[in-house]
Design a protein around this motif. Structure first.
Motif, PDB file in Angstrom:
ATOM      1  N   VAL A   1     -34.294   8.520 -18.978  1.00 18.14           N
ATOM      2  CA  VAL A   1     -33.982   7.093 -19.108  1.00 18.14           C
ATOM      3  C   VAL A   1     -33.260   6.601 -17.851  1.00 18.14           C
ATOM      4  CG1 VAL A   1     -32.578   5.411 -20.387  1.00 18.14           C
ATOM      5  CG2 VAL A   1     -34.077   6.971 -21.631  1.00 18.14           C
ATOM      6  N   VAL A   2     -32.358   7.410 -17.313  1.00 14.66           N
ATOM      7  CA  VAL A   2     -31.663   7.044 -16.070  1.00 14.66           C
ATOM      8  C   VAL A   2     -32.672   6.932 -14.926  1.00 14.66           C
ATOM      9  CG1 VAL A   2     -30.032   7.864 -14.320  1.00 14.66           C
ATOM     10  CG2 VAL A   2     -29.407   7.933 -16.754  1.00 14.66           C
ATOM     11  N   LEU A   3     -33.559   7.907 -14.802  1.00 16.25           N
ATOM     12  CA  LEU A   3     -34.581   7.850 -13.746  1.00 16.25           C
ATOM     13  C   LEU A   3     -35.492   6.630 -13.920  1.00 16.25           C
ATOM     14  CD1 LEU A   3     -35.589  11.613 -13.520  1.00 16.25           C
ATOM     15  CD2 LEU A   3     -34.470  10.268 -11.721  1.00 16.25           C
ATOM     16  N   LEU A   4     -35.875   6.342 -15.148  1.00 14.46           N
ATOM     17  CA  LEU A   4     -36.779   5.214 -15.400  1.00 14.46           C
ATOM     18  C   LEU A   4     -36.101   3.870 -15.167  1.00 14.46           C
ATOM     19  CD1 LEU A   4     -38.695   6.550 -18.502  1.00 14.46           C
ATOM     20  CD2 LEU A   4     -39.639   6.094 -16.228  1.00 14.46           C
ATOM     21  N   ALA A   5     -34.777   3.820 -15.286  1.00 14.25           N
ATOM     22  CA  ALA A   5     -34.058   2.569 -15.037  1.00 14.25           C
ATOM     23  C   ALA A   5     -34.177   2.145 -13.573  1.00 14.25           C
ATOM     24  CB  ALA A   5     -32.590   2.723 -15.429  1.00 14.25           C
ATOM     25  N   VAL A   6     -34.430   3.098 -12.689  1.00 14.46           N
ATOM     26  CA  VAL A   6     -34.559   2.814 -11.260  1.00 14.46           C
ATOM     27  C   VAL A   6     -35.968   2.314 -10.921  1.00 14.46           C
ATOM     28  CG1 VAL A   6     -34.460   3.901  -8.969  1.00 14.46           C
ATOM     29  CG2 VAL A   6     -32.825   4.555 -10.738  1.00 14.46           C
ATOM     30  N   VAL A   7     -36.950   2.698 -11.696  1.00 12.12           N
ATOM     31  CA  VAL A   7     -38.349   2.408 -11.367  1.00 12.12           C
ATOM     32  C   VAL A   7     -38.625   0.905 -11.202  1.00 12.12           C
ATOM     33  CG1 VAL A   7     -40.740   2.608 -12.182  1.00 12.12           C
ATOM     34  CG2 VAL A   7     -39.209   4.583 -12.274  1.00 12.12           C
TER      35      VAL A   7
ATOM     36  N   VAL B   1     -41.766   8.488 -11.294  1.00 10.09           N
ATOM     37  CA  VAL B   1     -42.655   8.575 -12.441  1.00 10.09           C
ATOM     38  C   VAL B   1     -43.191  10.003 -12.576  1.00 10.09           C
ATOM     39  CG1 VAL B   1     -44.892   7.790 -13.354  1.00 10.09           C
ATOM     40  CG2 VAL B   1     -43.247   6.134 -12.495  1.00 10.09           C
ATOM     41  N   ALA B   2     -43.544  10.609 -11.460  1.00  8.66           N
ATOM     42  CA  ALA B   2     -44.024  11.989 -11.504  1.00  8.66           C
ATOM     43  C   ALA B   2     -42.936  12.928 -12.009  1.00  8.66           C
ATOM     44  CB  ALA B   2     -44.493  12.432 -10.121  1.00  8.66           C
ATOM     45  N   VAL B   3     -41.721  12.735 -11.534  1.00 10.00           N
ATOM     46  CA  VAL B   3     -40.612  13.585 -11.957  1.00 10.00           C
ATOM     47  C   VAL B   3     -40.331  13.390 -13.448  1.00 10.00           C
ATOM     48  CG1 VAL B   3     -38.128  13.992 -11.670  1.00 10.00           C
ATOM     49  CG2 VAL B   3     -39.597  13.758  -9.666  1.00 10.00           C
ATOM     50  N   VAL B   4     -40.340  12.160 -13.917  1.00  5.97           N
ATOM     51  CA  VAL B   4     -40.095  11.908 -15.345  1.00  5.97           C
ATOM     52  C   VAL B   4     -41.161  12.596 -16.193  1.00  5.97           C
ATOM     53  CG1 VAL B   4     -40.077  10.118 -17.136  1.00  5.97           C
ATOM     54  CG2 VAL B   4     -38.801   9.778 -15.020  1.00  5.97           C
ATOM     55  N   GLY B   5     -42.428  12.445 -15.829  1.00  6.79           N
ATOM     56  CA  GLY B   5     -43.486  13.126 -16.573  1.00  6.79           C
ATOM     57  C   GLY B   5     -43.303  14.628 -16.569  1.00  6.79           C
ATOM     58  N   GLY B   6     -42.885  15.175 -15.432  1.00  3.06           N
ATOM     59  CA  GLY B   6     -42.655  16.611 -15.330  1.00  3.06           C
ATOM     60  C   GLY B   6     -41.470  17.077 -16.157  1.00  3.06           C
ATOM     61  N   VAL B   7     -40.383  16.316 -16.138  1.00  6.26           N
ATOM     62  CA  VAL B   7     -39.201  16.680 -16.918  1.00  6.26           C
ATOM     63  C   VAL B   7     -39.529  16.671 -18.410  1.00  6.26           C
ATOM     64  CG1 VAL B   7     -36.884  15.896 -17.571  1.00  6.26           C
ATOM     65  CG2 VAL B   7     -37.536  15.989 -15.167  1.00  6.26           C
ATOM     66  N   LEU B   8     -40.252  15.654 -18.862  1.00  5.10           N
ATOM     67  CA  LEU B   8     -40.648  15.600 -20.275  1.00  5.10           C
ATOM     68  C   LEU B   8     -41.570  16.767 -20.629  1.00  5.10           C
ATOM     69  CD1 LEU B   8     -41.225  11.770 -20.725  1.00  5.10           C
ATOM     70  CD2 LEU B   8     -39.525  13.165 -21.915  1.00  5.10           C
ATOM     71  N   THR B   9     -42.520  17.049 -19.770  1.00  2.61           N
ATOM     72  CA  THR B   9     -43.428  18.166 -20.032  1.00  2.61           C
ATOM     73  C   THR B   9     -42.661  19.484 -20.082  1.00  2.61           C
ATOM     74  OG1 THR B   9     -45.254  16.989 -18.980  1.00  2.61           O
ATOM     75  CG2 THR B   9     -45.478  19.378 -19.188  1.00  2.61           C
ATOM     76  N   GLY B  10     -41.718  19.656 -19.181  1.00  2.00           N
ATOM     77  CA  GLY B  10     -40.944  20.896 -19.131  1.00  2.00           C
ATOM     78  C   GLY B  10     -40.168  21.181 -20.393  1.00  2.00           C
ATOM     79  N   VAL B  11     -39.529  20.161 -20.962  1.00  2.00           N
ATOM     80  CA  VAL B  11     -38.769  20.396 -22.199  1.00  2.00           C
ATOM     81  C   VAL B  11     -39.708  20.799 -23.329  1.00  2.00           C
ATOM     82  CG1 VAL B  11     -38.674  18.020 -23.137  1.00  2.00           C
ATOM     83  CG2 VAL B  11     -36.846  19.627 -23.643  1.00  2.00           C
ATOM     84  N   TYR B  12     -40.879  20.191 -23.386  1.00  2.00           N
ATOM     85  CA  TYR B  12     -41.810  20.553 -24.457  1.00  2.00           C
ATOM     86  C   TYR B  12     -42.410  21.933 -24.240  1.00  2.00           C
ATOM     87  CZ  TYR B  12     -41.240  15.748 -25.854  1.00  2.00           C
ATOM     88  OH  TYR B  12     -40.699  14.557 -26.252  1.00  2.00           O
ATOM     89  N   GLU B  13     -42.761  22.239 -22.991  1.00  3.77           N
ATOM     90  CA  GLU B  13     -43.325  23.559 -22.704  1.00  3.77           C
ATOM     91  C   GLU B  13     -42.348  24.668 -23.084  1.00  3.77           C
ATOM     92  OE1 GLU B  13     -46.355  24.438 -21.534  1.00  3.77           O
ATOM     93  OE2 GLU B  13     -47.059  22.388 -21.351  1.00  3.77           O
ATOM     94  N   ALA B  14     -41.072  24.458 -22.794  1.00  9.60           N
ATOM     95  CA  ALA B  14     -40.086  25.505 -23.035  1.00  9.60           C
ATOM     96  C   ALA B  14     -39.507  25.486 -24.444  1.00  9.60           C
ATOM     97  CB  ALA B  14     -38.938  25.373 -22.026  1.00  9.60           C
TER      98      ALA B  14
END
Length: 190
Positions: free
Chosen positions: A157-163, A1-14
């Motif tokens: 979505v792949v990462l969240l499928a594991v959660v 969950v932390a990684v997903v939030g970070g990945v989403l934030t990263g695309v928006y930041e950049a």
């Protein structure tokens, strides 16, 4: 969950401002998009926290992050600056519900003496994911403006499928402790 939030934030930041600029947005519109994304956090976060105490937090986290993932994949295909601004605000409403739910799940399910370490690890993972995502997405934007957004959508979505498999034994909400009948009798006799 932390990684997903970070990945989403990263695309928006950049890439968010780059995408808006590519669609012809003015500096003021780009600033407005960031402001309107933040507004639901300021207004709705207290309610989201209250709701996280009463609903299945796992569902709140997954719905918020899946919706954020799907929005990421949608943005590069929107030609209108107005749509980018408006949908960014709608997206943040879903995301704001995921944040207190994820934080409370984390702190609720680790031993009290490990709460700080768990929160530190969560933050470290999220920050590392922001950094990696921003770097990769910035480079991918140079190849095609849709690539970082669609790539992030697929990855998250792949990462969240594991959660759900990882959380299969995690209760979505810890029930409130039942009142101690002895304490109630002592209080009433006083």
């Amino acid at each position: 969950v932390a990684v997903v939030g970070g990945v989403l934030t990263g695309v928006y930041e950049a890439c968010s401002s780059l995408l808006m600029n590519a669609r012809g947005a003015t500096d003021g519109q780009i600033g407005l998009s960031w402001t309107l994304f933040a507004l639901p956090f300021a207004v709705i976060a207290p309610f989201a926290g209250w709701l996280a105490d009463r609903q299945d937090r796992r569902v709140m986290v997954l719905v918020g992050l899946v919706s954020g993932s799907l929005f990421a994949g949608l943005y590069p295909f929107l030609p209108s600056v107005s749509w980018l601004i408006g949908l960014g605000m709608v997206e943040s409403v879903g995301f704001v519900f995921a944040v207190p739910a994820a934080q409370s799940l984390l702190t609720e399910h680790v031993p009290e003496q490990a709460a700080g370490r768990a929160q530190g690890l969560f933050t470290a993972l999220q920050t590392a994911a922001v950094a990696v995502s921003a770097g990769l997405c910035g480079a991918a934007f140079g190849v095609a403006d849709w690539l970082p957004f669609v790539g992030v959508m697929v990855a998250t979505v792949v990462l969240l499928a594991v959660v759900p498999f990882l959380w299969h034994r995690v209760p979505g909400r810890v029930p409130s402790p039942s009142p101690d009948p002895t304490a109630a009798r002592v209080a009433s006799s006083s």
